[in-house]
Write a protein that holds these residues in place. Structure first.
Motif, PDB file in Angstrom:
ATOM      1  N   THR A  81      75.764  39.268  18.235  1.00 18.21           N
ATOM      2  CA  THR A  81      76.397  37.960  18.424  1.00 18.21           C
ATOM      3  C   THR A  81      77.919  38.092  18.266  1.00 18.21           C
ATOM      4  O   THR A  81      78.409  39.151  17.890  1.00 18.21           O
ATOM      5  CB  THR A  81      75.835  36.968  17.390  1.00 18.21           C
ATOM      6  N   ASP A  82      78.638  37.003  18.554  1.00 17.35           N
ATOM      7  CA  ASP A  82      80.105  37.035  18.570  1.00 17.35           C
ATOM      8  C   ASP A  82      80.715  37.524  17.253  1.00 17.35           C
ATOM      9  O   ASP A  82      80.152  37.308  16.182  1.00 17.35           O
ATOM     10  CB  ASP A  82      80.660  35.644  18.901  1.00 17.35           C
ATOM     11  N   SER A 108      79.188  44.521  16.197  1.00 15.33           N
ATOM     12  CA  SER A 108      80.162  43.525  16.643  1.00 15.33           C
ATOM     13  C   SER A 108      81.312  44.195  17.371  1.00 15.33           C
ATOM     14  O   SER A 108      81.749  45.290  17.023  1.00 15.33           O
ATOM     15  CB  SER A 108      80.630  42.666  15.468  1.00 15.33           C
ATOM     16  N   PHE A 109      81.732  43.534  18.438  1.00 11.59           N
ATOM     17  CA  PHE A 109      82.809  44.082  19.275  1.00 11.59           C
ATOM     18  C   PHE A 109      83.645  42.926  19.780  1.00 11.59           C
ATOM     19  O   PHE A 109      83.163  41.795  19.883  1.00 11.59           O
ATOM     20  CB  PHE A 109      82.248  44.875  20.460  1.00 11.59           C
ATOM     21  N   HIS A 110      84.921  43.193  20.077  1.00  8.95           N
ATOM     22  CA  HIS A 110      85.838  42.137  20.527  1.00  8.95           C
ATOM     23  C   HIS A 110      86.004  42.095  22.028  1.00  8.95           C
ATOM     24  O   HIS A 110      86.682  41.223  22.567  1.00  8.95           O
ATOM     25  CB  HIS A 110      87.194  42.286  19.840  1.00  8.95           C
ATOM     26  N   GLU A 111      85.448  43.074  22.710  1.00 12.46           N
ATOM     27  CA  GLU A 111      85.440  43.008  24.166  1.00 12.46           C
ATOM     28  C   GLU A 111      84.166  43.675  24.651  1.00 12.46           C
ATOM     29  O   GLU A 111      83.627  44.566  24.004  1.00 12.46           O
ATOM     30  CB  GLU A 111      86.690  43.662  24.775  1.00 12.46           C
ATOM     31  N   HIS A 115      83.290  51.140  26.557  1.00 10.55           N
ATOM     32  CA  HIS A 115      83.870  51.822  25.412  1.00 10.55           C
ATOM     33  C   HIS A 115      83.645  51.044  24.117  1.00 10.55           C
ATOM     34  O   HIS A 115      83.111  51.580  23.139  1.00 10.55           O
ATOM     35  CB  HIS A 115      85.377  52.049  25.640  1.00 10.55           C
ATOM     36  N   ALA A 116      84.032  49.740  24.127  1.00 11.97           N
ATOM     37  CA  ALA A 116      83.933  48.929  22.902  1.00 11.97           C
ATOM     38  C   ALA A 116      82.481  48.747  22.465  1.00 11.97           C
ATOM     39  O   ALA A 116      82.166  48.843  21.272  1.00 11.97           O
ATOM     40  CB  ALA A 116      84.601  47.572  23.119  1.00 11.97           C
ATOM     41  N   VAL A 117      81.596  48.516  23.415  1.00 15.04           N
ATOM     42  CA  VAL A 117      80.188  48.309  23.072  1.00 15.04           C
ATOM     43  C   VAL A 117      79.592  49.620  22.536  1.00 15.04           C
ATOM     44  O   VAL A 117      78.888  49.639  21.517  1.00 15.04           O
ATOM     45  CB  VAL A 117      79.392  47.780  24.291  1.00 15.04           C
ATOM     46  N   THR A 300      89.084  39.844  26.254  1.00 14.97           N
ATOM     47  CA  THR A 300      88.589  40.039  24.890  1.00 14.97           C
ATOM     48  C   THR A 300      88.146  38.686  24.318  1.00 14.97           C
ATOM     49  O   THR A 300      88.417  37.639  24.906  1.00 14.97           O
ATOM     50  CB  THR A 300      89.698  40.631  23.997  1.00 14.97           C
ATOM     51  N   TYR A 301      87.519  38.718  23.159  1.00 19.36           N
ATOM     52  CA  TYR A 301      86.948  37.519  22.543  1.00 19.36           C
ATOM     53  C   TYR A 301      88.010  36.424  22.358  1.00 19.36           C
ATOM     54  O   TYR A 301      89.121  36.691  21.928  1.00 19.36           O
ATOM     55  CB  TYR A 301      86.330  37.886  21.194  1.00 19.36           C
ATOM     56  N   MET A 302      87.618  35.188  22.724  1.00 23.00           N
ATOM     57  CA  MET A 302      88.620  34.113  22.833  1.00 23.00           C
ATOM     58  C   MET A 302      88.860  33.333  21.548  1.00 23.00           C
ATOM     59  O   MET A 302      89.702  32.463  21.518  1.00 23.00           O
ATOM     60  CB  MET A 302      88.248  33.163  23.984  1.00 23.00           C
TER      61      MET A 302
END
Ligand SMILES: [Zn+2]
Ligand SMILES: [Zn+2]
Length: 664
Positions: A81-82, A108-111, A115-117, A300-302
């Motif tokens: 989740t976010d 948890s990831f911000h984008e 790569h991020a995941v 990226t996460y808003m």
């Protein structure tokens, strides 16, 4: 069959992540929260450490069964989740309510990039207990306030009203501003400007100088007559250059967006309200279809209050700037922006996930709104890593005997970040117009002592202006500056105030309604501390401290509850129904009508009630646009907010958000 189950909160995000993770992972959606406090009860055990009594949201029951089925035979369950309090809490609910006893890990990831995941899955972790505590703390706090304040509003004003903790403080800011506007008395003043040029070349090279001082004192001209007198006196004076001051000025690149600045700029530049901005940003984050059933997350996460940028993103954008704009636009080292003290260091600013995906290249895949917001985010990010713009500012003092004029001009020497992004002037500030004019004023090369030709004297009338009403942009800015509200709450605060019809958005500005005034005044009278700006900011800080593990939830709630309970008891004992008499007389019994708020809005009721049950609706005076109806439009309120309906309802069902004439 895949070995792993991944749960996220939205179907679009599930699809985007699924593409990245491949066939070893099944990605499903929880559709948001699965448990919450009960609808009709307090749901908080005040005596027992404010323990929340969560219940499963009825519409989620089926989904829970499905998720349990999905988990069968899986080696691992991940919750993705976010990356914030809300996301952590949703994830934890999923673990506790659906997969109790199973090994569930949090990622948890911000984008949402490969790569991020990938990195996030490599460092899958246990749930963050402090973050969950902070979320529960906020939920319980808000519930206590809402649950106890609403009945008081019913008693005093009308059934069906409600009040929230942070919204009420925002309402207070809006109401106080409106009162300042109402109390404002405009005063007249005059300005005199001189259009000047080097002798014999008038016209094109005219530049403008403003009268600043008379006899060394600030020029204060109050009336047309006084202005005319000065103009007459100046007509045949000699205008001489007294002093020329030139300074090089730098305008530094703005920070990349965080939630609050994105909402402000999206309003100023695109006229998006805060909710719309968040909705569109969420679409860009969760993934848009770029053809071939291939959802791609573009930003990226808003929800963030940190201007940090991942090192990889910095090197990518620097490489891109060098290639597109040239090395001259690239600072020697990356620009660094300071976060507020409360900001989450692990978070990131809002930026494009792939700098190679230019807005231009995405335009076939995005809606008009998505494209415009993406463009804003993309260009702002580019600009944030570029060199400052450089200007040459010129100020020339020009004397005509005892009168001192000043001409201001500004000349762009180096475009810098402005090549990518032109920050819009902040709206709502009076007297900004001059600033803009400065750039248009082109001052020719002058020398000290030079005599200038006077081509024209222009007196102009002005009035001091009241403070501007709040817009979504300026309210978010104010909330942020006051320390109230967080990235996840700015938009819901405004949305809720409008939904309850305490505030109406008219031509982009937030106007409190009569009901808004009344609700605010009652809260200010009985709960001055609860809706005090500083106190609310303190509570927000304390919630942050719970998240950082420095404070216990129960302590924060106790500290809040004791004084709240005291005020509550006093209010419950003393609050009286407010009666507003009108000068309209009941035709049935001769008593005056009073104003009442009902479930469907404001209306007139006979003061002889209950003996006389006569009532009248309050009309706007605007005729119903339905042909042959003959009704008038009246103000109504429903669960979905304020609207106008026809006085002939239910015979006529015309409704409108705005009066047909008004061009909102
Ligand atoms: Zn009556
Ligand atoms: Zn009608």
């Amino acid at each position: 069959m895949s070995k792993n189950l991944v749960v996220v909160e939205s179907p679009t995000k599930a699809k985007t992540i699924s593409k990245i993770l491949g066939q070893d992972y099944t990605v499903v959606s929880s559709m948001g929260h699965i448990i919450d406090l009960p609808q009709k009860e307090l749901g908080v055990d005040v005596e027992n450490k404010f323990k929340p009594e969560y219940v499963v949201i009825p519409s989620r029951k089926k989904l829970m069964t499905q998720l349990k089925k999905d988990a069968k035979g899986k080696d691992r369950i991940y919750v993705a989740t976010d990356p914030d309090r809300e996301g952590e809490a949703i994830g934890w609910q999923i673990k506790e309510k659906i997969f109790k006893g199973k090994d569930v890990l949090r990622v948890s990831f911000h984008e949402i990039t490969p790569h991020a995941v990938g990195e996030a899955f490599k460092s899958a972790r246990q749930f963050d207990a402090n973050m969950i505590e902070a979320q529960i703390g906020r939920r319980v706090l808000d519930r206590i306030v809402g649950y106890f304040l609403s009945p008081l509003l019913w008693k005093k004003l009308a059934r069906g009203l409600s009040a929230g903790r942070v919204q009420s403080v925002a309402l207070r800011l809006i109401v106080e501003r409106e009162r300042q506007i109402q109390a404002f008395c405009p005063s007249e003043y005059w300005e005199i400007s001189a259009e000047l040029s080097k002798p014999k070349i008038s016209g094109e090279t005219d530049f403008c100088a403003k009268l600043e001082k008379i006899d060394g004192k600030k020029a204060e001209i109050k009336t047309r007559e006084a202005a005319q007198e000065i103009v007459d006196e100046l007509k045949d004076k000699e205008f001489k250059v007294l002093e020329i001051r030139q300074t090089e000025k730098k305008r530094y690149a703005p920070a990349p967006f965080i939630t609050s600045t994105m909402q402000q700029e999206a309003f100023n530049k695109l006229r998006f309200n805060a909710s719309k901005t968040m909705l569109v940003a969420q679409q860009l984050y969760e993934g848009v279809d770029i053809g071939g059933d291939n959802p791609l997350s573009l930003i990226t996460y808003m929800r963030t209050d940190s201007p940090n940028i991942a090192p990889e993103a910095i090197s990518e954008v620097r490489e891109h700037i060098g290639r597109i704009f040239g090395k001259d636009f690239l600072p020697a080292s990356p620009n660094v922006f300071k976060a507020k003290k409360s900001a989450q260091q692990a978070h990131e600013a809002i930026r494009p996930s792939y700098i190679s995906r230019s807005p231009e290249s995405m335009k076939d895949f995005l809606t008009h709104d998505q494209l415009r917001l993406y463009e804003l985010i993309y260009n702002r990010f580019l600009a944030s890593q570029m060199k400052p713009a450089e200007f040459l500012a010129t100020a020339v003092d020009i004397a005509a005997e005892k009168y001192l004029f000043t001409a201001n001009g500004s000349h762009l020497l180096f475009e810098g970040f402005l090549a990518a992004y032109n920050k819009s002037e902040e709206e709502g500030k009076n007297g900004e117009e001059e600033e803009k004019d400065k750039n248009k004023n082109i001052i020719p090369p002058l020398t000290q002592g030079e005599t200038l030709a006077l081509n024209k004297l222009v007196p102009s009338q002005h009035f001091t202006k009241p403070p501007a009403r709040f817009s979504d942009s300026s309210l978010v800015k104010a909330l942020e500056e006051e320390g109230i509200g967080r990235p996840s709450t700015y938009a819901p605060i405004i949305y809720t105030l409008i939904l309850r019809d305490y505030v109406r958005r008219i031509k982009g500005y937030l106007n409190p309604t009569e009901l808004g005034f009344k609700v605010n005044d009652m809260l200010v009278e009985y709960f001055p501390k609860i809706i005090d700006v500083k106190f609310t900011a303190l509570m927000e800080d304390e919630l942050d401290e719970i998240e950082e593990g420095r404070l216990k939830r129960v302590e924060v709630l106790k500290e809040f509850y004791a004084p709240f309970k005291e005020r509550l008891d006093f209010a419950q004992a003393n609050i009286k129904k407010e009666v507003v008499f009108t000068d309209q007389i009941c035709e049935k019994c001769g008593k005056p009508f009073i104003v009442k708020w009902g479930k469907r809005g404001k209306f007139l009721s006979c003061s002889g009630f209950p003996a006389c049950k006569n009532s009248r609706s309050i009309t706007s005076g605007v005729k119903c646009p339905i042909e042959n109806c003959g009704g008038e439009l009246v103000e109504r309120r429903s669960k979905r907010g304020f609207f106008y309906g026809c006085s002939n309802f239910p015979k006529c069902t015309f409704t409108s958000r705005t009066l047909p004439e008004s061009k909102e």
